[in-house]
Enzyme design. Structure first.
Site, PDB file in Angstrom:
ATOM      1  N   ASP A 276       0.867  -1.170   0.000  1.00 29.77           N
ATOM      2  CA  ASP A 276       0.000   0.000   0.000  1.00 29.77           C
ATOM      3  C   ASP A 276       0.911   1.229   0.000  1.00 29.77           C
ATOM      4  O   ASP A 276       2.121   1.121   0.247  1.00 29.77           O
ATOM      5  CB  ASP A 276      -0.890  -0.039   1.247  1.00 29.77           C
ATOM      6  CG  ASP A 276      -1.717   1.208   1.414  1.00 29.77           C
ATOM      7  OD1 ASP A 276      -2.416   1.597   0.459  1.00 29.77           O
ATOM      8  OD2 ASP A 276      -1.648   1.823   2.503  1.00 29.77           O
TER       9      ASP A 276
ATOM     10  N   ASP B  29      -0.250   5.172   0.932  1.00 30.45           N
ATOM     11  CA  ASP B  29      -0.540   6.149   1.988  1.00 30.45           C
ATOM     12  C   ASP B  29      -0.652   5.458   3.342  1.00 30.45           C
ATOM     13  O   ASP B  29      -1.448   4.529   3.517  1.00 30.45           O
ATOM     14  CB  ASP B  29      -1.847   6.884   1.694  1.00 30.45           C
ATOM     15  CG  ASP B  29      -1.792   7.686   0.402  1.00 30.45           C
ATOM     16  OD1 ASP B  29      -0.701   8.161   0.063  1.00 30.45           O
ATOM     17  OD2 ASP B  29      -2.829   7.823  -0.260  1.00 30.45           O
TER      18      ASP B  29
ATOM     19  N   ASP C 201      -1.248  -0.827   6.099  1.00 30.24           N
ATOM     20  CA  ASP C 201      -1.336  -0.236   7.429  1.00 30.24           C
ATOM     21  C   ASP C 201      -2.742  -0.168   8.004  1.00 30.24           C
ATOM     22  O   ASP C 201      -2.896   0.214   9.166  1.00 30.24           O
ATOM     23  CB  ASP C 201      -0.800   1.199   7.378  1.00 30.24           C
ATOM     24  CG  ASP C 201      -1.742   2.134   6.611  1.00 30.24           C
ATOM     25  OD1 ASP C 201      -2.367   3.008   7.237  1.00 30.24           O
ATOM     26  OD2 ASP C 201      -1.872   1.961   5.393  1.00 30.24           O
TER      27      ASP C 201
END
Length: 231
Positions: free
Chosen positions: A20, A22, A179
């Site tokens: 991922d 961001d 995250d």
């Protein structure tokens, strides 16, 4: 045991890694916050604080725009949607100040590349802004595959983007690193082991997110990849 000069397991190829963006590789919330407030100001709306805008990040630009409008009492799919969306996209590609890599990311990625791990980015951020952000922080060259939220008809947690990244990476072993709750669901939907970076934009306790391993420091990631794929 660890070895960053080459993949140490002679009988199998190094795994591919899908990241991922961001909240995982980069802390983009300050940049998104600045762009969002500039767009809101143009419409005569007051600024929002960083934590609130950060809470809108992770599900793509349409979700962000709807949250910004709804926060100011506007119908999320009303007449302002297209104007705010287009203004935000335009700024997203050029106003990249505020994007910063998390500590240890460049070194970890370089070690993983030296180990022979092919790497991809699969992000809900639109592709051109994602490329601009990666270029700004000096990471673009480390990824052979970069897919954005507008690269396919669907966004994460739909697994199509990750499946396309897997196809392009062409490795049997693939790990997904993210995250957030969206990332945990994406990995589950794609049938991939999930490595959770704990210092991003997650709202749920680590213990409540399904994951194969968790780490809070990117210097730990190469050894985690090695351990996970060697047993």
């Amino acid at each position: 045991m660890s070895s960053f000069g080459a993949w140490p397991l002679a009988d199998r190829a190094a795994p591919a890694l899908i990241f991922d963006l961001d909240g995982t590789l980069i802390d983009s919330a300050p940049a998104i916050h600045a762009v969002s407030n500039a767009v809101l100001a143009r419409q005569g709306f007051p600024a929002l604080d960083l934590d609130e805008v950060r809470s809108f990040v992770g599900k793509g630009v349409p979700h962000l725009v709807r949250c910004l409008l709804q926060r100011h009492g506007q119908y999320p799919d009303g007449p302002l949607y297209a104007t705010v969306h287009d203004d935000l996209i335009l700024r997203y590609e050029t106003e990249v100040e505020g994007n910063a890599v998390y500590p240890g990311v460049p070194e970890a990625l370089q070690r993983l590349a030296a180990m022979g791990c092919p790497m991809a980015v699969a992000t809900n951020k639109p592709l051109r802004p994602a490329l601009a952000a990666l270029r700004h922080v000096g990471l673009e060259h480390l990824f052979g595959t970069i897919l954005g939220g507008d690269s396919l008809p669907t966004r994460k947690p739909d697994p199509a983007m990750v499946h396309e990244a897997v196809r392009r990476l062409d490795r049997e072993d693939v790990l997904y690193i993210g995250d957030s709750e969206v990332d945990a669901e994406t990995a589950l939907n794609a049938g991939l082991p999930f490595l959770l970076f704990t210092e991003g934009y997650r709202k749920t306790p680590v213990s409540e997110l399904r994951h194969a391993a968790a780490f809070g420091d990117f210097s730990q990631l190469p050894d985690i990849v090695l351990r996970w794929t060697s047993h």
